[in-house]
Write a protein that holds these residues in place. Structure first.
Motif, PDB file in Angstrom:
ATOM      1  N   SER A 158      56.564  39.049  42.749  1.00 25.48           N
ATOM      2  CA  SER A 158      55.272  38.367  42.819  1.00 25.48           C
ATOM      3  C   SER A 158      54.140  39.261  42.350  1.00 25.48           C
ATOM      4  O   SER A 158      54.254  40.482  42.340  1.00 25.48           O
ATOM      5  N   ARG A 159      53.060  38.637  41.944  1.00 21.53           N
ATOM      6  CA  ARG A 159      51.843  39.316  41.492  1.00 21.53           C
ATOM      7  C   ARG A 159      52.091  40.202  40.274  1.00 21.53           C
ATOM      8  O   ARG A 159      51.507  41.259  40.104  1.00 21.53           O
ATOM      9  N   SER A 160      53.005  39.717  39.421  1.00 23.75           N
ATOM     10  CA  SER A 160      53.176  40.269  38.089  1.00 23.75           C
ATOM     11  C   SER A 160      52.554  39.270  37.118  1.00 23.75           C
ATOM     12  O   SER A 160      52.226  38.158  37.506  1.00 23.75           O
ATOM     13  N   TYR A 161      52.391  39.658  35.879  1.00 31.60           N
ATOM     14  CA  TYR A 161      51.841  38.693  34.928  1.00 31.60           C
ATOM     15  C   TYR A 161      52.499  38.846  33.573  1.00 31.60           C
ATOM     16  O   TYR A 161      53.022  39.918  33.224  1.00 31.60           O
ATOM     17  N   LEU A 162      52.493  37.772  32.830  1.00 29.91           N
ATOM     18  CA  LEU A 162      53.001  37.759  31.474  1.00 29.91           C
ATOM     19  C   LEU A 162      52.111  36.830  30.662  1.00 29.91           C
ATOM     20  O   LEU A 162      51.926  35.663  31.030  1.00 29.91           O
ATOM     21  N   LEU A 163      51.535  37.345  29.602  1.00 26.18           N
ATOM     22  CA  LEU A 163      50.694  36.545  28.716  1.00 26.18           C
ATOM     23  C   LEU A 163      51.430  36.285  27.408  1.00 26.18           C
ATOM     24  O   LEU A 163      52.163  37.156  26.918  1.00 26.18           O
ATOM     25  N   ARG A 273      44.472  39.654  41.045  1.00 22.41           N
ATOM     26  CA  ARG A 273      44.884  40.890  41.718  1.00 22.41           C
ATOM     27  C   ARG A 273      46.387  41.112  41.495  1.00 22.41           C
ATOM     28  O   ARG A 273      47.218  40.750  42.315  1.00 22.41           O
ATOM     29  N   VAL A 274      46.711  41.714  40.343  1.00 23.49           N
ATOM     30  CA  VAL A 274      48.106  41.951  39.998  1.00 23.49           C
ATOM     31  C   VAL A 274      48.444  43.434  40.212  1.00 23.49           C
ATOM     32  O   VAL A 274      47.564  44.280  40.305  1.00 23.49           O
ATOM     33  N   HIS A 275      49.748  43.716  40.287  1.00 25.38           N
ATOM     34  CA  HIS A 275      50.183  45.083  40.601  1.00 25.38           C
ATOM     35  C   HIS A 275      50.069  46.039  39.410  1.00 25.38           C
ATOM     36  O   HIS A 275      49.925  47.241  39.591  1.00 25.38           O
ATOM     37  N   GLU A 276      50.207  45.508  38.208  1.00 20.24           N
ATOM     38  CA  GLU A 276      50.159  46.336  36.999  1.00 20.24           C
ATOM     39  C   GLU A 276      49.170  45.729  36.027  1.00 20.24           C
ATOM     40  O   GLU A 276      49.152  44.520  35.816  1.00 20.24           O
TER      41      GLU A 276
END
Length: 425
Positions: A158-163, A273-276
């Motif tokens: 959770s709280r990762s992202y991918l664009l 608010r993401v981890h990376e």
């Protein structure tokens, strides 16, 4: 870290700084350990002098006296050896408390308990007025297929992202624009690692106290920094620089990692608010001149404001109160950018002046024109942080047909495009 001599001579000011910054500091114990250490050092020096004097007498002594003097020298050596662990223990205990001593806030800093008592200084730009029902950034990303939160969550939690697609290009464009802008202001560009040793967090002031925010590499003495300030602040650790090299002004680009411990259920939707994430950080190492440093503070704050203005984003300038500025700050301002879906301003930039607080921890020094060695002063400020900046960017620049308007300053970084996405009914 403050100068120990200053702490001895101004305990009231130090105690007040800890109080208004809401830091639990046992100043009485610190001063007691300081006195104990001075006493131990004096005893050590006295015994060392006595042993040296005793050694000088041995060659001239009679055989009977020589044996006595040799034994006395051994006894003094043993006493010194036994005293050393106590001396080291007191030194370590004192340093542990010194690392908790806060910097004195500037007289202009408002008193307050937490961020609810920060003071708005001014607003810049006008929040958009939509003649349609605007979407939040998550809906906009979904509408154009620019994100894949479910799949990346399976990969990274959770709280990762991918664009994807144009959103990925937009993120890179904003970062490139910020780097080019800061280079034009005379900042030297750095592309730096986020992998650092634990002592760099002590040097920057994130330790002790922020350990729960940091990712650790199992089995190695390495951790992941949450800002390029951490590694850059230690680049010249322990060195004595020539004054004519200062100020050193860096625009440092790096990945950033934060565990965000304690923020469960708060500001976790989408990209907020993401981890990376990726970040461009302004960092300045300069002469120990508060007046010049305050001018530099305004300069790096101005850089961040110009970036937001070029991105055509409404924002406000907030002065952080004593309870929300952190232990090491003399002065701290936040820039908060307007987020239409929430009807509020969210922090996107943070500008800090730390005096010599970091320099004393890290050993950042220079030789002045007076021939003396001085501790430097340090400042830092966000250049840009992505993907957080995409939250206000997408929401403020959305159009009725779902497309995203590209501000003029950014178009050359996106192949001249004025709009992103496809028009949708």
């Amino acid at each position: 870290m403050l100068d120990l001599k200053f702490i001895r001579e101004h305990p009231g000011e130090v105690r007040r700084a800890a109080e208004v910054k809401r830091i639990d500091l046992d100043l009485d114990e610190l001063l007691r350990l300081d006195r104990e250490l001075l006493d131990l050092k004096q005893r050590t020096e006295t015994m060392q002098a006595e042993r040296n004097q005793n050694a000088k007498l041995v060659p001239k002594a009679s055989p009977e006296e020589r044996a006595h003097l040799i034994q006395k020298g051994k006894d003094l050596g043993e006493s010194l050896k036994n005293l050393e662990p106590e001396l080291r223990a007191v030194e370590n205990a004192l340093r542990h408390l010194l690392l908790q001593v806060p910097q004195l806030p500037h007289p202009s800093v408002p008193l307050g308990r937490d961020d609810s008592e920060n003071v708005e200084l001014r607003r810049e730009g006008i929040p958009p007025s939509f003649d349609f029902v605007p979407l939040d950034h998550v809906a906009l990303l979904e509408r154009h297929g620019w994100a894949d939160p479910e799949r990346v969550a399976r990969v990274s939690g959770s709280r990762s992202y991918l664009l994807k697609g144009e959103a990925a290009r937009l993120e890179l464009a904003i970062i490139s624009f910020a780097l080019d802008f800061l280079a034009a202001q005379g900042f030297e560009l750095l592309s730096t690692t986020a992998l650092v040793r634990p002592e760099t967090f002590v040097g920057s002031g994130h330790f002790p106290g922020g350990e729960d925010q940091v990712y650790k590499i199992e089995g190695q003495e390495l951790m992941l920094a949450g800002t390029a300030e951490v590694p850059v602040n230690s680049l010249y650790a322990g060195e004595i620089l020539a004054e004519d090299l200062l100020p050193l002004r860096y625009a440092a680009y790096s990945s950033a990692f934060r565990s965000e411990a304690g923020s469960a259920g708060r500001d976790v939707r989408g990209l907020i608010r993401v981890h990376e994430f990726k970040k461009v950080e302004q960092y300045v190492l300069m002469q120990a001149n508060e007046a010049a440093a305050l001018e530099m503070f305004q300069a790096i704050l101005g850089n961040a404001e110009e970036l937001l203005q070029a991105l055509e984003l409404p924002y406000r300038v907030v002065q952080n109160c004593t309870g929300d500025m952190g232990a090491g700050k003399v002065l701290m301002y936040d820039l908060e950018t307007w987020v239409p879906s929430e009807g509020l301003y969210r922090e996107t930039h943070s500008c800090s002046y730390l005096g010599d607080w970091q320099a004393r921890r890290t050993g950042l020094r220079y030789k002045g024109a007076d021939g003396k060695v001085h501790y430097a002063h340090t400042l830092n400020n966000t250049g840009i942080a992505a993907p957080r900046i995409l939250v206000p960017f997408l929401e403020n620049h959305q159009m009725a047909d779902g497309r995203i308007r590209v501000p003029a300053a950014l178009r050359s970084y996106l192949g001249g495009r004025e709009l992103l996405g496809k028009a949708q009914p």
